[in-house]
Design a protein around this motif. Sequence first.
Motif, PDB file in Angstrom:
ATOM      1  N   LEU A   8       0.835  -1.196   0.000  1.00 43.52           N
ATOM      2  CA  LEU A   8       0.000   0.000   0.000  1.00 43.52           C
ATOM      3  C   LEU A   8       0.872   1.249   0.000  1.00 43.52           C
ATOM      4  N   SER A   9       0.415   2.287  -0.684  1.00 40.68           N
ATOM      5  CA  SER A   9       0.995   3.618  -0.565  1.00 40.68           C
ATOM      6  C   SER A   9       0.105   4.391   0.394  1.00 40.68           C
ATOM      7  N   VAL A  10       0.733   5.115   1.319  1.00 41.97           N
ATOM      8  CA  VAL A  10      -0.023   5.812   2.359  1.00 41.97           C
ATOM      9  C   VAL A  10       0.337   7.287   2.318  1.00 41.97           C
ATOM     10  N   ALA A  16      -5.322   8.620   6.345  1.00 42.50           N
ATOM     11  CA  ALA A  16      -4.729   7.580   5.490  1.00 42.50           C
ATOM     12  C   ALA A  16      -4.139   6.459   6.332  1.00 42.50           C
ATOM     13  N   VAL A  17      -3.587   6.806   7.487  1.00 38.24           N
ATOM     14  CA  VAL A  17      -3.056   5.779   8.401  1.00 38.24           C
ATOM     15  C   VAL A  17      -4.190   4.881   8.883  1.00 38.24           C
ATOM     16  N   VAL A  18      -5.304   5.473   9.253  1.00 36.92           N
ATOM     17  CA  VAL A  18      -6.464   4.705   9.707  1.00 36.92           C
ATOM     18  C   VAL A  18      -6.958   3.789   8.588  1.00 36.92           C
ATOM     19  N   ASP A  19      -7.052   4.319   7.372  1.00 33.71           N
ATOM     20  CA  ASP A  19      -7.507   3.529   6.231  1.00 33.71           C
ATOM     21  C   ASP A  19      -6.545   2.371   5.946  1.00 33.71           C
ATOM     22  N   ARG A  23      -7.348  -1.653   5.974  1.00 29.72           N
ATOM     23  CA  ARG A  23      -7.093  -2.521   4.811  1.00 29.72           C
ATOM     24  C   ARG A  23      -6.197  -3.691   5.191  1.00 29.72           C
ATOM     25  N   LEU A  24      -5.188  -3.422   6.028  1.00 28.73           N
ATOM     26  CA  LEU A  24      -4.307  -4.483   6.504  1.00 28.73           C
ATOM     27  C   LEU A  24      -5.117  -5.511   7.297  1.00 28.73           C
TER      28      LEU A  24
END
Length: 154
Positions: A8-10, A16-19, A23-24
Motif C-alpha cells: 500500500l501507498s499511504v 490515510a493511516v487509519v484507512d 485494509r491491513l
Amino acid sequence: MPSKELCLSVPSTPSAVVDARRRLSAQLRVWQLSLPAEALHDIELVAGELLANAVDHASQGGASVVVRLDGAVLRIEVCDSSDALPRRRSPGLDEESGRGLCIVAALADRWGAEHVPPGKRCWAEFGVVDGLGCSTSPVGGSGFTARSVREESR
C-alpha cells in the motif's frame, strides 16, 4: 505455504493511516490466519504505530507499507523518505507522544529499522499460523535490530 503480500501507498495524513490499518486488517482476515483476536489486535496496533511514525516524522511523500506472510512469519515493513532512524524513548507520564516504539517492542517478536534509499525501513515480525493450522516455532529474536544504530534487547 506460498508467500502472500499486500502493498500500500499511504499519503501523509492521519486518515490515510487509519484507512491503511483497516485494509491491513481486512487482508489478514482474507489470509485466514489462525490467530486469537488479541494477537490480531496486536498486529494491527503495531502496523498503526509504524505507519503513524512514518507519517509524523517523514518529509513529503507519505509512506509505503508491505505486509508479507511467508510461512509462519508475518512481516510488516513501512518505508518513508526520512533517513533518521527511530529510537525508543522513555516519555514522562505527562507527555502525549513517544510511546510508539515501546508498544512495537512489547508486541512484536522482532522489530528494527534500517537505512534504504531514499530513507528508511521500519519493520516488525510476528510468528503466526495459517488457516490450515500449519506453523513452525515462533519467530525468536533479541527485539530491536537496526543497521547504523545500537542493538537492544526487548
